[in-house]
Scaffold this motif. Structure first.
Motif, PDB file in Angstrom:
ATOM      1  N   GLN A  12       0.834  -1.204   0.000  1.00 25.07           N
ATOM      2  CA  GLN A  12       0.000   0.000   0.000  1.00 25.07           C
ATOM      3  C   GLN A  12       0.868   1.253   0.000  1.00 25.07           C
ATOM      4  O   GLN A  12       0.510   2.261  -0.608  1.00 25.07           O
ATOM      5  CB  GLN A  12      -0.916   0.016   1.223  1.00 25.07           C
ATOM      6  CG  GLN A  12      -1.937  -1.086   1.235  1.00 25.07           C
ATOM      7  CD  GLN A  12      -2.659  -1.185   2.565  1.00 25.07           C
ATOM      8  OE1 GLN A  12      -2.337  -0.480   3.507  1.00 25.07           O
ATOM      9  NE2 GLN A  12      -3.626  -2.079   2.649  1.00 25.07           N
ATOM     10  N   ARG A  15       2.064   2.734  -3.453  1.00 21.98           N
ATOM     11  CA  ARG A  15       1.135   3.379  -4.394  1.00 21.98           C
ATOM     12  C   ARG A  15       1.562   4.818  -4.655  1.00 21.98           C
ATOM     13  O   ARG A  15       2.113   5.485  -3.797  1.00 21.98           O
ATOM     14  CB  ARG A  15      -0.274   3.368  -3.842  1.00 21.98           C
ATOM     15  CG  ARG A  15      -0.891   2.002  -3.838  1.00 21.98           C
ATOM     16  CD  ARG A  15      -2.399   2.099  -3.845  1.00 21.98           C
ATOM     17  NE  ARG A  15      -3.002   0.788  -3.778  1.00 21.98           N
ATOM     18  CZ  ARG A  15      -3.259   0.052  -4.843  1.00 21.98           C
ATOM     19  NH1 ARG A  15      -2.986   0.497  -6.037  1.00 21.98           N
ATOM     20  NH2 ARG A  15      -3.803  -1.134  -4.713  1.00 21.98           N
ATOM     21  N   LEU A  18      -1.988   8.769 -10.049  1.00 24.26           N
ATOM     22  CA  LEU A  18      -2.009   8.493 -11.483  1.00 24.26           C
ATOM     23  C   LEU A  18      -1.165   9.481 -12.275  1.00 24.26           C
ATOM     24  O   LEU A  18      -0.628   9.150 -13.323  1.00 24.26           O
ATOM     25  CB  LEU A  18      -3.451   8.502 -11.997  1.00 24.26           C
ATOM     26  CG  LEU A  18      -4.322   7.344 -11.510  1.00 24.26           C
ATOM     27  CD1 LEU A  18      -5.743   7.498 -12.044  1.00 24.26           C
ATOM     28  CD2 LEU A  18      -3.740   6.015 -11.949  1.00 24.26           C
ATOM     29  N   ALA A  29       1.885   4.590 -14.803  1.00 25.59           N
ATOM     30  CA  ALA A  29       1.294   4.707 -13.470  1.00 25.59           C
ATOM     31  C   ALA A  29       0.146   3.717 -13.296  1.00 25.59           C
ATOM     32  O   ALA A  29      -0.011   3.115 -12.227  1.00 25.59           O
ATOM     33  CB  ALA A  29       0.814   6.136 -13.232  1.00 25.59           C
ATOM     34  N   ILE A  30      -0.647   3.528 -14.346  1.00 20.87           N
ATOM     35  CA  ILE A  30      -1.748   2.563 -14.275  1.00 20.87           C
ATOM     36  C   ILE A  30      -1.203   1.146 -14.111  1.00 20.87           C
ATOM     37  O   ILE A  30      -1.688   0.375 -13.281  1.00 20.87           O
ATOM     38  CB  ILE A  30      -2.649   2.668 -15.526  1.00 20.87           C
ATOM     39  CG1 ILE A  30      -3.434   3.976 -15.484  1.00 20.87           C
ATOM     40  CG2 ILE A  30      -3.606   1.486 -15.614  1.00 20.87           C
ATOM     41  CD1 ILE A  30      -4.247   4.253 -16.732  1.00 20.87           C
ATOM     42  N   HIS A  32       1.705   0.310 -12.903  1.00 21.22           N
ATOM     43  CA  HIS A  32       2.309   0.245 -11.567  1.00 21.22           C
ATOM     44  C   HIS A  32       1.237  -0.034 -10.526  1.00 21.22           C
ATOM     45  O   HIS A  32       1.434  -0.848  -9.616  1.00 21.22           O
ATOM     46  CB  HIS A  32       3.035   1.558 -11.258  1.00 21.22           C
ATOM     47  CG  HIS A  32       3.688   1.574  -9.923  1.00 21.22           C
ATOM     48  ND1 HIS A  32       3.048   2.046  -8.799  1.00 21.22           N
ATOM     49  CD2 HIS A  32       4.909   1.150  -9.521  1.00 21.22           C
ATOM     50  CE1 HIS A  32       3.850   1.924  -7.757  1.00 21.22           C
ATOM     51  NE2 HIS A  32       4.992   1.388  -8.168  1.00 21.22           N
ATOM     52  N   ASP A  33       0.095   0.616 -10.653  1.00 26.17           N
ATOM     53  CA  ASP A  33      -1.003   0.411  -9.716  1.00 26.17           C
ATOM     54  C   ASP A  33      -1.514  -1.029  -9.773  1.00 26.17           C
ATOM     55  O   ASP A  33      -1.837  -1.621  -8.742  1.00 26.17           O
ATOM     56  CB  ASP A  33      -2.131   1.392 -10.008  1.00 26.17           C
ATOM     57  CG  ASP A  33      -3.136   1.461  -8.873  1.00 26.17           C
ATOM     58  OD1 ASP A  33      -2.703   1.688  -7.725  1.00 26.17           O
ATOM     59  OD2 ASP A  33      -4.337   1.272  -9.145  1.00 26.17           O
ATOM     60  N   LYS A  34      -1.567  -1.607 -10.967  1.00 26.67           N
ATOM     61  CA  LYS A  34      -1.983  -3.006 -11.099  1.00 26.67           C
ATOM     62  C   LYS A  34      -1.001  -3.941 -10.404  1.00 26.67           C
ATOM     63  O   LYS A  34      -1.387  -4.900  -9.728  1.00 26.67           O
ATOM     64  CB  LYS A  34      -2.098  -3.397 -12.570  1.00 26.67           C
ATOM     65  CG  LYS A  34      -3.274  -2.788 -13.290  1.00 26.67           C
ATOM     66  CD  LYS A  34      -3.267  -3.209 -14.751  1.00 26.67           C
ATOM     67  CE  LYS A  34      -4.315  -2.484 -15.556  1.00 26.67           C
ATOM     68  NZ  LYS A  34      -4.221  -2.833 -16.994  1.00 26.67           N
ATOM     69  N   VAL A  36       1.063  -3.185  -7.938  1.00 26.60           N
ATOM     70  CA  VAL A  36       0.936  -2.992  -6.494  1.00 26.60           C
ATOM     71  C   VAL A  36      -0.307  -3.715  -5.971  1.00 26.60           C
ATOM     72  O   VAL A  36      -0.266  -4.347  -4.909  1.00 26.60           O
ATOM     73  CB  VAL A  36       0.907  -1.484  -6.138  1.00 26.60           C
ATOM     74  CG1 VAL A  36       0.544  -1.273  -4.681  1.00 26.60           C
ATOM     75  CG2 VAL A  36       2.247  -0.845  -6.444  1.00 26.60           C
ATOM     76  N   GLY A  37      -1.401  -3.663  -6.715  1.00 24.95           N
ATOM     77  CA  GLY A  37      -2.615  -4.389  -6.312  1.00 24.95           C
ATOM     78  C   GLY A  37      -2.375  -5.886  -6.251  1.00 24.95           C
ATOM     79  O   GLY A  37      -2.841  -6.559  -5.321  1.00 24.95           O
ATOM     80  N   GLU A  40      -0.410  -6.555  -3.159  1.00 21.32           N
ATOM     81  CA  GLU A  40      -1.275  -6.496  -1.975  1.00 21.32           C
ATOM     82  C   GLU A  40      -2.051  -7.798  -1.801  1.00 21.32           C
ATOM     83  O   GLU A  40      -2.123  -8.339  -0.690  1.00 21.32           O
ATOM     84  CB  GLU A  40      -2.261  -5.340  -2.102  1.00 21.32           C
ATOM     85  CG  GLU A  40      -1.664  -3.981  -1.896  1.00 21.32           C
ATOM     86  CD  GLU A  40      -2.650  -2.860  -2.153  1.00 21.32           C
ATOM     87  OE1 GLU A  40      -2.347  -1.740  -1.738  1.00 21.32           O
ATOM     88  OE2 GLU A  40      -3.711  -3.099  -2.760  1.00 21.32           O
TER      89      GLU A  40
END
Length: 78
Positions: A12, A15, A18, A29-30, A32-34, A36-37, A40
Protein backbone atom coordinates in the motif's frame (compact mmCIF):
# COMPACT_ATOMS: atom_id res chain seq x y z
CA UNK A 1 1.96 -4.55 15.67
CA UNK A 2 3.09 -7.91 14.32
CA UNK A 3 5.59 -8.29 11.52
CA UNK A 4 2.90 -9.78 9.29
CA UNK A 5 0.66 -6.76 9.75
CA UNK A 6 3.59 -4.50 8.93
CA UNK A 7 4.30 -6.55 5.79
CA UNK A 8 0.65 -6.24 4.76
CA UNK A 9 1.07 -2.46 4.63
CA UNK A 10 4.23 -2.47 2.46
CA UNK A 11 2.51 -2.71 -0.95
CA UNK A 12 0.00 0.00 0.00
CA UNK A 13 2.90 2.33 0.74
CA UNK A 14 4.20 1.80 -2.80
CA UNK A 15 1.13 3.38 -4.39
CA UNK A 16 1.52 6.66 -6.23
CA UNK A 17 -0.94 8.99 -7.87
CA UNK A 18 -2.01 8.49 -11.48
CA UNK A 19 -0.30 11.72 -12.53
CA UNK A 20 2.90 11.10 -10.54
CA UNK A 21 4.84 10.46 -13.76
CA UNK A 22 3.13 13.19 -15.75
CA UNK A 23 0.88 12.88 -18.76
CA UNK A 24 3.29 10.66 -20.70
CA UNK A 25 3.75 8.37 -17.71
CA UNK A 26 0.02 7.90 -17.15
CA UNK A 27 0.05 4.41 -18.72
CA UNK A 28 3.04 3.42 -16.58
CA UNK A 29 1.29 4.71 -13.47
CA UNK A 30 -1.75 2.56 -14.28
CA UNK A 31 0.43 -0.55 -14.76
CA UNK A 32 2.31 0.24 -11.57
CA UNK A 33 -1.00 0.41 -9.72
CA UNK A 34 -1.98 -3.01 -11.10
CA UNK A 35 1.34 -4.50 -9.96
CA UNK A 36 0.94 -2.99 -6.49
CA UNK A 37 -2.62 -4.39 -6.31
CA UNK A 38 -1.30 -7.83 -7.23
CA UNK A 39 1.37 -7.51 -4.52
CA UNK A 40 -1.27 -6.50 -1.98
CA UNK A 41 -3.39 -9.55 -2.80
CA UNK A 42 -0.39 -11.86 -2.74
CA UNK A 43 0.81 -10.61 0.64
CA UNK A 44 -2.70 -10.75 2.13
CA UNK A 45 -3.29 -14.31 0.85
CA UNK A 46 0.12 -15.44 2.11
CA UNK A 47 -0.60 -14.03 5.56
CA UNK A 48 -3.98 -15.80 5.65
CA UNK A 49 -2.28 -19.03 4.61
CA UNK A 50 0.32 -18.68 7.35
CA UNK A 51 -2.38 -18.11 9.96
CA UNK A 52 -4.25 -21.20 8.73
CA UNK A 53 -1.04 -23.25 8.86
CA UNK A 54 -0.33 -22.02 12.38
CA UNK A 55 -3.81 -23.06 13.52
CA UNK A 56 -3.40 -26.49 11.93
CA UNK A 57 0.00 -26.95 13.59
CA UNK A 58 -1.55 -26.19 16.98
CA UNK A 59 -4.21 -28.81 16.27
CA UNK A 60 -1.58 -31.37 15.26
CA UNK A 61 0.46 -30.62 18.39
CA UNK A 62 -2.62 -31.26 20.52
CA UNK A 63 -3.29 -34.51 18.67
CA UNK A 64 0.32 -35.64 19.15
CA UNK A 65 0.08 -34.95 22.89
CA UNK A 66 -3.17 -36.93 23.10
CA UNK A 67 -1.58 -39.89 21.33
CA UNK A 68 1.49 -39.71 23.57
CA UNK A 69 -0.71 -39.79 26.67
CA UNK A 70 -2.62 -42.81 25.34
CA UNK A 71 0.64 -44.60 24.51
CA UNK A 72 1.91 -44.05 28.05
CA UNK A 73 -1.32 -45.47 29.45
CA UNK A 74 -1.04 -48.52 27.19
CA UNK A 75 2.60 -49.11 28.17
CA UNK A 76 1.74 -48.89 31.87
CA UNK A 77 -0.94 -51.55 31.38
CA UNK A 78 1.64 -53.96 29.99
Amino acid sequence: MSHLNQAREFPQNMRMGLWAMGVLGFALAIEHDKIVGYAENTVANTILGLHDDRDRLHTVAGNVQTVENRNEENVRRL
